[in-house]
Design an enzyme around this catalytic site. Sequence first.
Site, PDB file in Angstrom:
ATOM      1  CB  SER A 109       2.817   7.595  -8.625  1.00 45.09           C
ATOM      2  OG  SER A 109       2.058   7.848  -7.473  1.00 45.09           O
TER       3      SER A 109
ATOM      4  CB  ILE B  49      -0.922  -0.014   1.244  1.00 52.04           C
ATOM      5  CG1 ILE B  49      -1.789  -1.271   1.241  1.00 52.04           C
ATOM      6  CG2 ILE B  49      -1.772   1.246   1.310  1.00 52.04           C
ATOM      7  CD1 ILE B  49      -2.548  -1.512   2.544  1.00 52.04           C
TER       8      ILE B  49
ATOM      9  CG  ASP C  85      -2.885   0.404 -10.168  1.00 53.41           C
ATOM     10  OD1 ASP C  85      -3.631  -0.571 -10.128  1.00 53.41           O
ATOM     11  OD2 ASP C  85      -3.094   1.451  -9.521  1.00 53.41           O
TER      12      ASP C  85
HETATM   13  N1  LIG Z   1       8.710   7.131  -5.344  1.00 52.80           N
HETATM   14  C1  LIG Z   1       7.946   8.055  -4.736  1.00 52.80           C
HETATM   15  N2  LIG Z   1       8.500   9.144  -4.227  1.00 52.80           N
HETATM   16  C2  LIG Z   1       7.758  10.063  -3.583  1.00 52.80           C
HETATM   17  N3  LIG Z   1       6.428   9.987  -3.381  1.00 52.80           N
HETATM   18  C3  LIG Z   1       5.824   8.921  -3.861  1.00 52.80           C
HETATM   19  C4  LIG Z   1       6.549   7.894  -4.563  1.00 52.80           C
HETATM   20  N4  LIG Z   1       5.668   6.937  -4.925  1.00 52.80           N
HETATM   21  C5  LIG Z   1       4.471   7.355  -4.467  1.00 52.80           C
HETATM   22  N5  LIG Z   1       4.553   8.539  -3.842  1.00 52.80           N
HETATM   23  C6  LIG Z   1       3.435   9.245  -3.191  1.00 52.80           C
HETATM   24  O1  LIG Z   1       2.896   8.311  -2.237  1.00 52.80           O
HETATM   25  C7  LIG Z   1       1.481   8.289  -2.287  1.00 52.80           C
HETATM   26  C8  LIG Z   1       0.990   6.900  -2.677  1.00 52.80           C
HETATM   27  O2  LIG Z   1       1.338   6.625  -4.027  1.00 52.80           O
HETATM   28  P1  LIG Z   1       0.430   5.754  -4.994  1.00 52.80           P
HETATM   29  O3  LIG Z   1      -1.021   6.105  -4.834  1.00 52.80           O
HETATM   30  O4  LIG Z   1       1.018   5.847  -6.354  1.00 52.80           O
HETATM   31  O5  LIG Z   1       0.675   4.291  -4.374  1.00 52.80           O
HETATM   32  P2  LIG Z   1       0.033   2.890  -4.720  1.00 52.80           P
HETATM   33  O6  LIG Z   1       1.121   1.897  -4.692  1.00 52.80           O
HETATM   34  O7  LIG Z   1      -0.767   2.971  -5.974  1.00 52.80           O
HETATM   35  O8  LIG Z   1      -0.918   2.658  -3.474  1.00 52.80           O
HETATM   36  P3  LIG Z   1      -2.191   1.692  -3.281  1.00 52.80           P
HETATM   37  O9  LIG Z   1      -1.733   0.288  -3.369  1.00 52.80           O
HETATM   38  O10 LIG Z   1      -2.633   1.980  -1.898  1.00 52.80           O
HETATM   39  O11 LIG Z   1      -3.213   2.091  -4.285  1.00 52.80           O
HETATM   40  C9  LIG Z   1       1.067   9.379  -3.250  1.00 52.80           C
HETATM   41  O12 LIG Z   1       0.808  10.540  -2.503  1.00 52.80           O
HETATM   42  C10 LIG Z   1       2.300   9.560  -4.151  1.00 52.80           C
HETATM   43  O13 LIG Z   1       2.398  10.876  -4.633  1.00 52.80           O
HETATM   44  N1  LIG Z   2      -8.182  -6.861   1.720  1.00 55.54           N
HETATM   45  C1  LIG Z   2      -7.683  -6.468   0.553  1.00 55.54           C
HETATM   46  N2  LIG Z   2      -7.558  -7.358  -0.441  1.00 55.54           N
HETATM   47  C2  LIG Z   2      -7.076  -7.012  -1.663  1.00 55.54           C
HETATM   48  O1  LIG Z   2      -6.973  -7.831  -2.581  1.00 55.54           O
HETATM   49  C3  LIG Z   2      -6.677  -5.673  -1.834  1.00 55.54           C
HETATM   50  N3  LIG Z   2      -6.159  -4.988  -2.886  1.00 55.54           N
HETATM   51  C4  LIG Z   2      -6.016  -3.726  -2.460  1.00 55.54           C
HETATM   52  N4  LIG Z   2      -6.433  -3.613  -1.183  1.00 55.54           N
HETATM   53  C5  LIG Z   2      -6.484  -2.366  -0.412  1.00 55.54           C
HETATM   54  C6  LIG Z   2      -5.161  -1.902   0.091  1.00 55.54           C
HETATM   55  C7  LIG Z   2      -5.297  -0.400   0.011  1.00 55.54           C
HETATM   56  O2  LIG Z   2      -5.909   0.097   1.193  1.00 55.54           O
HETATM   57  C8  LIG Z   2      -6.242  -0.156  -1.136  1.00 55.54           C
HETATM   58  C9  LIG Z   2      -5.559   0.223  -2.438  1.00 55.54           C
HETATM   59  O3  LIG Z   2      -4.607  -0.672  -2.826  1.00 55.54           O
HETATM   60  O4  LIG Z   2      -6.956  -1.369  -1.309  1.00 55.54           O
HETATM   61  C10 LIG Z   2      -6.844  -4.795  -0.768  1.00 55.54           C
HETATM   62  N5  LIG Z   2      -7.336  -5.172   0.416  1.00 55.54           N
END
Ligand SMILES: Nc1ncnc2c1ncn2[C@@H]1O[C@H](COP(=O)(O)OP(=O)(O)OP(=O)(O)O)[C@@H](O)[C@H]1O
Ligand SMILES: Nc1nc(=O)c2ncn([C@H]3C[C@H](O)[C@@H](CO)O3)c2[nH]1
Length: 214
Positions: A14, A8, A76
């Site tokens: 991003s 997470i 993603d």
């Molecule tokens: N490499 C990085 N450096 C700085 N800030 C970052 C970086 N990667 C992500 N962020 C910041 O961290 C936060 C979370 O990033 P993002 O939503 O892309 O993560 P994610 O892996 O898609 O999360 P999730 O699994 O919860 O959806 C955002 O505010 C983003 O701007």
């Molecule tokens: N329980 C559970 N099972 C999944 O397969 C799963 N995939 C993502 N997530 C939760 C994590 C982040 O809060 C948010 C965005 O990634 O959703 C999950 N939670």
Amino acid sequence: MIVLSGAIGAGKSSLATILSEHLGTEAFYEQVDNNPVLPLFYKDPKKYAFLLQIYFLNKRFDSIKKAMVQDNNVLDRSIYEDSLFFHMNADMGRATPQEVKVYDELLANMMQELPYAAAKKAPDLLVHLDISYDTMIHRIEKRGRSYEQPEQDPTLPEYYHQLLSRYDGWYDDYDYSPKMKIDGDKYDFVENPEDRKKVLDLIDEQLRNRGTLD
Ligand SMILES: Nc1ncnc2c1ncn2[C@@H]1O[C@H](COP(=O)(O)OP(=O)(O)OP(=O)(O)O)[C@@H](O)[C@H]1O
Ligand SMILES: Nc1nc(=O)c2ncn([C@H]3C[C@H](O)[C@@H](CO)O3)c2[nH]1
């Protein structure tokens, strides 16, 4: 299809945007802000873990079918990580063995259909974003989804620790496609253009080696 993985807040969404713009392809995002089950799950995990899992499985399958029609589209999160989440939740007592069995069988059944629904079954490349616990918490706070904040629920830090430790083994065991790891603590590809270029160069190199980039 390029699949991003990571815990997470690792930066998958991003990087999906940055990478798909760089490659001129399409990004497919996890259903989060428009996901009606996610806030319910964080409020009452025991009641909603199974429903949330079915929700994600359905959406993920749909994204995979759409993403797989063209080389270098970016997804993603992988369908394999959904399973990691669910098994962890089940081990925490938030799903019954019967629910786990139904989920595992449904997942296996759906995966068997993929070659027919999509051009190929496995991703061309998995790009894993590796982050530490401190980075994870910092990013979760920076993004600010209320139900993910540790102060909302004192059990969340332990949930996040467990998740990260499972991810280590998960990446080591992953063998559905070629894979690479990016140090998400080191590279700020969101705000630092030099870091972004370095990360894109690392991925380009892998894609060239695989023959999906000229
Ligand atoms: N490499 C990085 N450096 C700085 N800030 C970052 C970086 N990667 C992500 N962020 C910041 O961290 C936060 C979370 O990033 P993002 O939503 O892309 O993560 P994610 O892996 O898609 O999360 P999730 O699994 O919860 O959806 C955002 O505010 C983003 O701007
Ligand atoms: N329980 C559970 N099972 C999944 O397969 C799963 N995939 C993502 N997530 C939760 C994590 C982040 O809060 C948010 C965005 O990634 O959703 C999950 N939670």
